[in-house]
Write an enzyme that holds these catalytic residues in place. Structure first.
Site, PDB file in Angstrom:
ATOM      1  N   TYR A 256     102.631 -41.470  53.609  1.00 26.20           N
ATOM      2  CA  TYR A 256     101.360 -41.005  52.903  1.00 26.20           C
ATOM      3  C   TYR A 256     100.442 -40.071  54.118  1.00 26.20           C
ATOM      4  O   TYR A 256     100.045 -39.050  53.730  1.00 26.20           O
ATOM      5  CB  TYR A 256     100.464 -42.056  52.358  1.00 26.20           C
ATOM      6  CG  TYR A 256     100.360 -42.440  50.998  1.00 26.20           C
ATOM      7  CD1 TYR A 256     101.705 -42.823  50.680  1.00 26.20           C
ATOM      8  CD2 TYR A 256      99.461 -42.315  49.967  1.00 26.20           C
ATOM      9  CE1 TYR A 256     101.972 -43.287  49.213  1.00 26.20           C
ATOM     10  CE2 TYR A 256      99.785 -42.721  48.769  1.00 26.20           C
ATOM     11  CZ  TYR A 256     100.965 -43.219  48.313  1.00 26.20           C
ATOM     12  OH  TYR A 256     101.114 -43.484  46.902  1.00 26.20           O
TER      13      TYR A 256
ATOM     14  N   LYS B  82     112.987 -51.882  53.086  1.00 28.82           N
ATOM     15  CA  LYS B  82     114.227 -51.096  52.939  1.00 28.82           C
ATOM     16  C   LYS B  82     114.989 -51.152  54.293  1.00 28.82           C
ATOM     17  O   LYS B  82     115.412 -50.208  54.760  1.00 28.82           O
ATOM     18  CB  LYS B  82     114.160 -49.900  52.331  1.00 28.82           C
ATOM     19  CG  LYS B  82     115.315 -49.200  51.899  1.00 28.82           C
ATOM     20  CD  LYS B  82     115.909 -49.837  50.650  1.00 28.82           C
ATOM     21  CE  LYS B  82     117.103 -49.080  50.307  1.00 28.82           C
ATOM     22  NZ  LYS B  82     118.076 -49.706  49.205  1.00 28.82           N
TER      23      LYS B  82
ATOM     24  N   ASP C 294     102.517 -49.106  46.393  1.00 33.62           N
ATOM     25  CA  ASP C 294     102.014 -48.244  45.436  1.00 33.62           C
ATOM     26  C   ASP C 294     102.788 -48.383  44.268  1.00 33.62           C
ATOM     27  O   ASP C 294     102.440 -48.556  43.307  1.00 33.62           O
ATOM     28  CB  ASP C 294     101.769 -46.927  45.885  1.00 33.62           C
ATOM     29  CG  ASP C 294     101.454 -45.876  44.734  1.00 33.62           C
ATOM     30  OD1 ASP C 294     100.398 -46.200  44.170  1.00 33.62           O
ATOM     31  OD2 ASP C 294     102.021 -44.830  44.489  1.00 33.62           O
TER      32      ASP C 294
ATOM     33  N   ASP D  12     101.947 -50.844  40.658  1.00 33.85           N
ATOM     34  CA  ASP D  12     101.826 -50.498  38.980  1.00 33.85           C
ATOM     35  C   ASP D  12     102.959 -51.392  38.100  1.00 33.85           C
ATOM     36  O   ASP D  12     102.592 -51.654  37.105  1.00 33.85           O
ATOM     37  CB  ASP D  12     102.275 -49.139  38.950  1.00 33.85           C
ATOM     38  CG  ASP D  12     101.043 -48.021  39.144  1.00 33.85           C
ATOM     39  OD1 ASP D  12     100.152 -48.470  39.628  1.00 33.85           O
ATOM     40  OD2 ASP D  12     100.983 -47.001  38.415  1.00 33.85           O
TER      41      ASP D  12
ATOM     42  N   ASP E 184     114.464 -52.424  46.501  1.00 34.35           N
ATOM     43  CA  ASP E 184     115.148 -52.130  45.205  1.00 34.35           C
ATOM     44  C   ASP E 184     115.275 -53.535  44.348  1.00 34.35           C
ATOM     45  O   ASP E 184     115.068 -53.747  43.106  1.00 34.35           O
ATOM     46  CB  ASP E 184     116.425 -51.327  45.328  1.00 34.35           C
ATOM     47  CG  ASP E 184     117.304 -51.910  46.363  1.00 34.35           C
ATOM     48  OD1 ASP E 184     116.823 -52.871  47.408  1.00 34.35           O
ATOM     49  OD2 ASP E 184     118.380 -51.413  46.633  1.00 34.35           O
TER      50      ASP E 184
HETATM   51  C1  IPM Z   1      96.423 -45.913  43.993  1.00 30.88           C
HETATM   52  C2  IPM Z   1      96.641 -44.436  43.706  1.00 30.88           C
HETATM   53  C3  IPM Z   1      96.808 -43.558  44.840  1.00 30.88           C
HETATM   54  C4  IPM Z   1      97.618 -43.864  45.776  1.00 30.88           C
HETATM   55  C5  IPM Z   1      96.727 -42.103  44.493  1.00 30.88           C
HETATM   56  C6  IPM Z   1      95.609 -41.656  43.375  1.00 30.88           C
HETATM   57  C7  IPM Z   1      96.636 -41.004  45.533  1.00 30.88           C
HETATM   58  O1  IPM Z   1      97.969 -44.281  42.924  1.00 30.88           O
HETATM   59  O2  IPM Z   1      95.682 -46.114  44.523  1.00 30.88           O
HETATM   60  O3  IPM Z   1      97.417 -46.523  43.967  1.00 30.88           O
HETATM   61  O4  IPM Z   1      98.867 -43.381  45.670  1.00 30.88           O
HETATM   62  O5  IPM Z   1      97.596 -44.575  46.568  1.00 30.88           O
HETATM   63 MN    MN Z   2      99.097 -45.992  42.598  1.00 28.63          MN
END
Ligand code: IPM
Ligand code: MN
Length: 372
Positions: free
Chosen positions: A142, A189, A245, A249, A221
């Site tokens: 990042y 990884k 990240d 999710d 993975d």
């Molecule tokens: C999160 C979001 C952010 C990230 C984006 C909006 C930059 O997806 O906080 O998880 O990737 O860190």
């Molecule tokens: Mn995110």
């Protein structure tokens, strides 16, 4: 106690969910005798529209002077579909993480029995799911050097980690594991990436300092698969920025709705609290977004203030709404309540305005905010 909170509503549904979290904090203040004061600041697409900058210096200054930060969401479709945009809303979030040195992002994932049916996974895979992801937040790909060659057909994103960056977040994760089931899984990884091998080396060395913690190592993975196949095996997951990240999710699927998950980003004496969901522009301004991710982020803020009874009162009120079917559209598309009604119900529960057992089913069906 008195606490000064910087509030960054941000984009999309950010302002409306944050407003409900503030309402809940006010209910806590009233019920437990605390004073919370708020200072609103700009960030993201909203800030670009108003100032040209996704993170105005005034926002950084306000955050540095506050006891904690409550943040809503960031992002706008007009930037997502324009890869050439030089200024992007997300830069605001990345820059504030760096400016405040918020190097650890903590994302708890817990399944709610009343929501098992919403997950695409079978109920028996969801039982006893209760883990926390520690995502490194200010390093890795990042924040590495980014380059596009002149012809515009070769791009570079560098991934760099130092032992110091790895160790400060790992230390927090180990300490956290000590207060839980004492299991830590490093997700990396290491079979391919040099940075991952450095993570492993440092975490192995740290494991020796925490003999009570059982440490596992898992390639990302495989971890992505294990999270779906057998999620209850996890207690504390420690990982680098981008893997964190992605798997967080994925983890949200276990709870039934992305809208429920809170997060805390902490660093050297600073902390920012935000739901993990995005700005969900299609729902903006409609009063239909789920405010519980933001409300539970406020509960994490209360924990950070060492207001444990207060945090528990918020969590109990949230559980109560879920158990009684007071849910937003993401959870029940036909029988749903509005964002503001959920905030009102959570606050009323905290203020003991709802006598136990007094919920009137007829009014629930009418979706009235006055339910007794
Ligand atoms: C999160 C979001 C952010 C990230 C984006 C909006 C930059 O997806 O906080 O998880 O990737 O860190
Ligand atoms: Mn995110």
């Amino acid at each position: 106690m008195q606490k000064h909170i910087a509030v960054i509503p941000g984009d999309g549904i950010g302002p409306e969910v944050t407003a409900q979290a503030v309402r809940v904090l006010n209910a806590i203040g009233q019920q437990f005798g605390h004073t919370f004061s708020y200072e609103y600041c700009l960030m993201g697409a909203d800030a670009i529209d108003k100032t040209g900058d996704p993170l105005p210096q005034a926002t950084v200054d306000t955050c540095l002077q506050s006891d904690a930060i409550l943040f809503g969401a960031i992002g706008h479709p007009k930037y997502d579909n324009d890869p050439t945009a030089k200024v992007r809303p997300e830069q605001g979030l990345l820059r504030i993480r760096k400016a405040l040195e918020l190097f650890a992002n903590i994302r708890p994932v817990k399944s709610y029995p009343s929501l098992y049916h919403l997950s695409p996974l079978k109920a028996n895979a969801l039982e006893e799911v209760d883990f926390v992801i520690f995502r490194e937040l200010t390093g890795g790909i990042y924040f590495g050097k980014k380059e596009l060659n002149e012809a515009g057909d070769v791009a570079i994103d560098e991934c760099t980690y130092s032992s110091a960056e790895i160790n400060r977040v790992s230390e927090l994760a180990f300490q956290f594991a000590m207060n839980r089931r004492k299991k830590l899984t490093l997700v990396d990884k290491a079979n391919v990436l040099e940075t991952s091998r450095l993570w492993r080396k440092n975490v192995q060395a740290m494991a020796a300092k925490y003999p009570e913690v059982q440490v596992d190592y898992m390639f990302v993975d495989n971890a992505a698969m294990q999270l779906i196949l057998y999620p209850k095996q996890f207690d504390v997951i420690l990982t680098e920025n981008m893997f964190g990240d992605i798997i967080s999710d994925e983890g949200s699927v276990l709870t039934g709705s992305l809208g429920l998950l809170p997060s805390a980003s902490v660093g050297n004496g600073r902390a920012l609290f935000e739901p993990i969901h995005g700005s969900y522009p299609q729902a903006a301004g409609k009063d239909i977004a789920n405010p519980l991710g933001s409300i539970l982020s406020a509960a994490l803020m209360l924990e950070y203030f060492e207001m444990h009874k207060e945090a528990q009162a918020v969590k109990d009120a949230v559980d109560w709404t879920l158990q009684h079917g007071f849910v937003t559209k993401d959870i029940d598309a036909t029988n749903f309540y509005f964002t503001s009604t959920i905030g009102e119900l959570v606050s009323d529960h905290i203020l003991h305005k709802i006598p136990e057992g007094a919920v009137n089913q007829a009014n629930i069906e009418l979706r009235k905010s006055t339910i007794i």
